[in-house]
Design a protein around this motif. Structure first.
Motif, PDB file in Angstrom:
ATOM      1  N   LEU A   1      -6.206 -31.760  -0.757  1.00 54.69           N
ATOM      2  CA  LEU A   1      -6.466 -32.922   0.096  1.00 54.69           C
ATOM      3  C   LEU A   1      -7.853 -33.504  -0.175  1.00 54.69           C
ATOM      4  CD1 LEU A   1      -4.963 -31.578   3.456  1.00 54.69           C
ATOM      5  CD2 LEU A   1      -3.984 -33.364   1.998  1.00 54.69           C
ATOM      6  N   ASP A   2      -8.817 -32.621  -0.507  1.00 53.65           N
ATOM      7  CA  ASP A   2     -10.170 -33.092  -0.842  1.00 53.65           C
ATOM      8  C   ASP A   2     -10.164 -33.942  -2.110  1.00 53.65           C
ATOM      9  OD1 ASP A   2     -11.332 -31.848   1.301  1.00 53.65           O
ATOM     10  OD2 ASP A   2     -12.173 -30.170   0.169  1.00 53.65           O
ATOM     11  N   GLY A   3      -9.218 -33.628  -3.007  1.00 55.95           N
ATOM     12  CA  GLY A   3      -9.111 -34.393  -4.241  1.00 55.95           C
ATOM     13  C   GLY A   3     -10.283 -34.225  -5.192  1.00 55.95           C
ATOM     14  N   ARG A   4     -10.956 -33.063  -5.129  1.00 50.64           N
ATOM     15  CA  ARG A   4     -12.117 -32.860  -6.017  1.00 50.64           C
ATOM     16  C   ARG A   4     -11.817 -31.884  -7.156  1.00 50.64           C
ATOM     17  NH1 ARG A   4     -16.769 -30.580  -3.586  1.00 50.64           N
ATOM     18  NH2 ARG A   4     -15.353 -29.435  -2.239  1.00 50.64           N
ATOM     19  N   ARG A   5     -10.562 -31.566  -7.304  1.00 45.57           N
ATOM     20  CA  ARG A   5     -10.124 -30.641  -8.353  1.00 45.57           C
ATOM     21  C   ARG A   5     -10.706 -29.235  -8.201  1.00 45.57           C
ATOM     22  NH1 ARG A   5      -6.801 -31.781 -12.187  1.00 45.57           N
ATOM     23  NH2 ARG A   5      -6.136 -33.936 -12.424  1.00 45.57           N
ATOM     24  N   ALA A   6     -11.104 -28.892  -7.007  1.00 48.96           N
ATOM     25  CA  ALA A   6     -11.511 -27.509  -6.760  1.00 48.96           C
ATOM     26  C   ALA A   6     -10.253 -26.654  -6.632  1.00 48.96           C
ATOM     27  CB  ALA A   6     -12.349 -27.428  -5.493  1.00 48.96           C
ATOM     28  N   VAL A   7     -10.450 -25.359  -6.786  1.00 49.79           N
ATOM     29  CA  VAL A   7      -9.344 -24.403  -6.779  1.00 49.79           C
ATOM     30  C   VAL A   7      -9.631 -23.341  -5.726  1.00 49.79           C
ATOM     31  CG1 VAL A   7      -8.404 -22.498  -8.167  1.00 49.79           C
ATOM     32  CG2 VAL A   7      -8.657 -24.781  -9.174  1.00 49.79           C
ATOM     33  N   ALA A   8      -8.589 -22.840  -5.077  1.00 53.18           N
ATOM     34  CA  ALA A   8      -8.744 -21.726  -4.146  1.00 53.18           C
ATOM     35  C   ALA A   8      -8.397 -20.424  -4.865  1.00 53.18           C
ATOM     36  CB  ALA A   8      -7.826 -21.907  -2.943  1.00 53.18           C
ATOM     37  N   VAL A   9      -9.238 -19.414  -4.680  1.00 48.26           N
ATOM     38  CA  VAL A   9      -8.991 -18.107  -5.295  1.00 48.26           C
ATOM     39  C   VAL A   9      -8.751 -17.094  -4.182  1.00 48.26           C
ATOM     40  CG1 VAL A   9      -9.887 -16.346  -6.841  1.00 48.26           C
ATOM     41  CG2 VAL A   9     -10.511 -18.741  -7.196  1.00 48.26           C
ATOM     42  N   GLY A  10      -7.565 -16.521  -4.178  1.00 48.05           N
ATOM     43  CA  GLY A  10      -7.228 -15.539  -3.149  1.00 48.05           C
ATOM     44  C   GLY A  10      -7.146 -14.146  -3.751  1.00 48.05           C
ATOM     45  N   PHE A  11      -8.081 -13.295  -3.376  1.00 45.21           N
ATOM     46  CA  PHE A  11      -8.052 -11.914  -3.872  1.00 45.21           C
ATOM     47  C   PHE A  11      -7.184 -11.051  -2.951  1.00 45.21           C
ATOM     48  CE2 PHE A  11     -11.996 -13.518  -5.724  1.00 45.21           C
ATOM     49  CZ  PHE A  11     -11.902 -13.026  -7.016  1.00 45.21           C
ATOM     50  N   SER A  12      -6.432 -10.171  -3.549  1.00 47.49           N
ATOM     51  CA  SER A  12      -5.681  -9.184  -2.779  1.00 47.49           C
ATOM     52  C   SER A  12      -5.572  -7.922  -3.630  1.00 47.49           C
ATOM     53  CB  SER A  12      -4.285  -9.695  -2.440  1.00 47.49           C
ATOM     54  OG  SER A  12      -3.540  -9.841  -3.639  1.00 47.49           O
ATOM     55  N   GLY A  13      -5.182  -6.823  -3.001  1.00 47.75           N
ATOM     56  CA  GLY A  13      -4.932  -5.605  -3.756  1.00 47.75           C
ATOM     57  C   GLY A  13      -3.446  -5.465  -4.025  1.00 47.75           C
TER      58      GLY A  13
END
Lengths: 331, 327
Positions: A132-144
């Protein structure tokens, strides 16, 4: 190595920071001024560092109870984290979160969940925010790998895929959920295969080699960023410490021993592996490596002394009596 | 009489009206739910949203409540104001990990640096033979949890104003839409004003007894009040509006004035609204003072030894409280 000397040393330095902070916890824990469960990342540093080294500052990350490495690799302040462990107001979560809930708004480290697979659905929401921000950022979700026993882990993968969200799910497979092996928990132990079945791109890397992690992460991140589609990066490494508690199964960093271990091609210590790769390809960087191995732990020990003194000052007013040590760190 | 300043709408119309007003004002608000753009979805309470704002801001999703609440939490952490609509409160039971362990606790766990401005609307399928799994009230499970707000509108006007406050709140807010409030119509202002949480409303004045009610039980309590008026009982009806925060001040003052209280709950009696109202009255009334609740602080547990020490009951403090309370 397929990286510049600068990047190689940056990765090494970040891993040594993480290791030194956790060795500091092990050394200080018995004084009982750090009061709370700690889940260490010793042996798993290359996962956080390899992935986050190729992320951008505007990318956002969310983590788990084992969050020290992710917070530090994302750029969270070392001093504020140590203050948090001591329960000080100057802590990165102002004393409310403790070891399992580190936070840094400045570093776009959005927090950590200690109830698996909580971080994974939240990563999907962070991905929606990025889109939605439209800034081409990415979310990184760490899990085990433990999180991938849970149903909502796969709900989250499906949701990110169907909504076409820029999320990189990093599944850190240390082969253990507390102490139960992956093979005792899952009939199909290939996490990437499951991700592909949900329509996601997936890649694997052995995270004893930080540069292999970095390479694999760069490739999947590029896919996520350019297509706004989620991907899974499944990493394997050995947890060279207890599930919880100040218990490492390897010796604290010693420069001589580390240089010797660096020559062992079969090492499972990602720091030794990194030093080995650097010395093999860029032997002239030996001095810089030694400087990191010796300088970083010294600086971090000073941070512990500062925070411990602040705790003592605070407690001189509060007058809390140290509780008895936990009978077992397994719970 | 319809004036240009008001609209005659039912509950669904009032919800849509308030939602449109806020989505117009604040582009960070978006709505999602399973089958949300079906004709007549959610008893018509999402009608026309997608047509007005586009499907990017009102979108259909798969059946995965836990992940759907995570979707809301993550985007809320990024500054958005998501609204998740759930067809039944019963389906939220699949999302309890995200609602209780994450949405409610994330602000506290970050030392109140992060906020989760998420709104969850959930319907109760009251009546029409919806049986056990489609009629649960279940709101008191949420009302038990610090960090959440629980809203129980009783009419179209209330629904519009309370929803507006939910959309502007920085906490996760659960708005319970009981099917029992969808029937009647009411005049709602063309420009809706937010109704503050934790401020009860006098729905009917009376002198002999106070009825505390929520949601669809407000209109029920009004009908009971009318009926008993024939027997000479003057009943005051208070619409509590929100279970968390609860307007304890009004509960205490009404109870002190009439001295007799009935509680009209939409849910089961155990650990419900009547127990809560009784606690508020019994702890406070200077004539009674027969109850003291000893409990951890009404907040999420902090980690710091210094903060944690003040979170749980302390022996000396409780002994002092007992002496002060019962002497």
């Amino acid at each position: 190595m397929d990286v510049t000397a600068e990047v190689a040393l940056e990765c090494l330095e970040r891993m040594v920071v993480i290791r030194a902070v956790e060795e500091g916890i092990c050394a200080e824990y018995s004084n009982r001024n750090i009061r709370g469960p700690v889940h260490l990342s010793i042996g798993q540093e290359a996962m956080a560092v390899g992935v986050l080294n190729v992320c951008r500052p505007e990318d956002v990350a969310v983590s788990t109870h084992r969050d020290h490495a992710h917070y530090l690799a994302k750029g969270g302040s070392v001093g504020a984290m140590i203050d948090e462990l001591y329960g000080l107001e100057s802590g990165c979560s102002r004393g409310y979160g403790g070891s399992m809930h580190l936070f840094s708004g400045e570093a776009n480290f959005m927090g950590a969940s200690a109830v698996l697979p909580g971080s994974t659905p939240i990563a999907v929401g962070l991905g929606l925010g990025c889109k939605l921000d439209g800034r081409r950022a990415v979310a990184v979700g760490f899990s085990g790998d433990g999180a991938s026993d849970e149903g909502s882990f796969f709900e989250a993968l499906n949701l990110a895929a169907v909504l076409k969200l820029p999320v990189l799910f990093v599944c850190e497979n240390n082969g253990l959920s507390t102490n139960t092996p992956l093979a005792a928990r899952q009939a199909q132990t290939d996490i990437s295969a499951k991700a592909r079945a949900f329509g996601l791109v997936a890649a694997n890397a052995d995270a004893v080699d930080v540069f292999a992690v970095r390479r694999a992460a760069a490739e999947v991140l590029d896919h996520v960023r350019s297509t706004s589609q989620p991907a899974v990066l499944a990493l394997t490494a050995d947890r060279l410490c207890a599930h919880v508690g100040p218990v490492s199964t390897i010796d604290p960093i010693d420069t001589g021993a580390m240089l010797a271990e660096a020559a062992n091609g079969a090492t499972r210590d990602p720091i030794a592996s990194c030093v080995g790769a650097i010395l093999r390809d860029e032997p002239q960087l030996r001095g810089e490596c030694i400087e990191i191995l010796e300088g970083v732990p010294t600086r971090i020990a000073a941070e512990f002394r500062r925070a411990n003194a602040a705790f003592e000052d605070r407690n001189a007013v509060a007058g809390l009596v140290a509780p008895p040590p936990p009978k077992s760190h397994t719970v | 009489m319809v004036s240009p300043d008001t609209l005659r709408v039912d509950y669904a119309g009032a919800v849509v009206h308030a939602l449109k007003q806020e989505m117009e004002r604040d582009t960070r608000v978006f709505v999602y739910g399973e089958g949300i753009n079906d004709t007549g979805a959610y008893l018509n309470s999402t009608d026309g949203i997608a047509a007005r704002f586009g499907e990017a801001r009102c979108f259909d999703v798969p059946n995965c409540e836990d992940a759907l609440v995570g979707l809301g939490i993550g985007s809320a952490l990024m500054g958005y104001r998501p609204v998740f609509v759930s067809l039944r409160v019963d389906f939220l039971m699949l999302a309890m990990n995200q609602i209780i362990n994450h949405a409610a606790r994330w602000p506290a766990m970050t030392g109140y640096q992060a906020s989760v401005p998420l709104t969850i609307r959930a319907l109760i399928g009251r009546g029409w033979g919806q049986a056990a799994q489609h009629s649960g009230a279940l709101y008191s499970m949420f009302a038990n949890v610090p960090g959440l707000e629980v809203v129980l509108p009783s009419s179209p006007l209330e629904g519009a104003g309370l929803l507006l406050t939910a959309l502007r709140s920085n906490l996760t807010t659960i708005v319970i839409d009981d099917r029992g409030v969808f029937a009647g119509a009411e005049d709602v202002p063309a420009v809706v004003e937010p109704i503050p949480f934790g401020e009860a409303r006098v729905a009917r004045a009376g002198t002999d007894v106070t009825f505390f009610a929520i949601s669809s039980m407000v209109s029920f309590a009004l009908r009971v009040a009318d009926q008993v008026a024939a027997s000479g009982i003057s009943a005051e009806v208070i619409d509590l509006r929100t279970a968390r925060p609860l307007d304890e001040e009004t509960i205490r003052s009404c109870a002190a004035r009439t001295g007799r209280v009935a509680v009209f709950d939409i849910g089961w009696p155990g650990f419900g609204l009547s127990a809560e109202v009784a606690r508020v009255i019994s702890e406070a009334s200077p004539l009674q003072r027969r109850l003291l609740s000893v409990h951890r602080k009404d907040e999420q547990t902090p980690s710091s030894a210094f903060l944690e020490d003040a979170h749980y009951p302390r022996l000396d403090d409780v002994a002092q409280q007992v002496e002060a309370h019962f002497s």
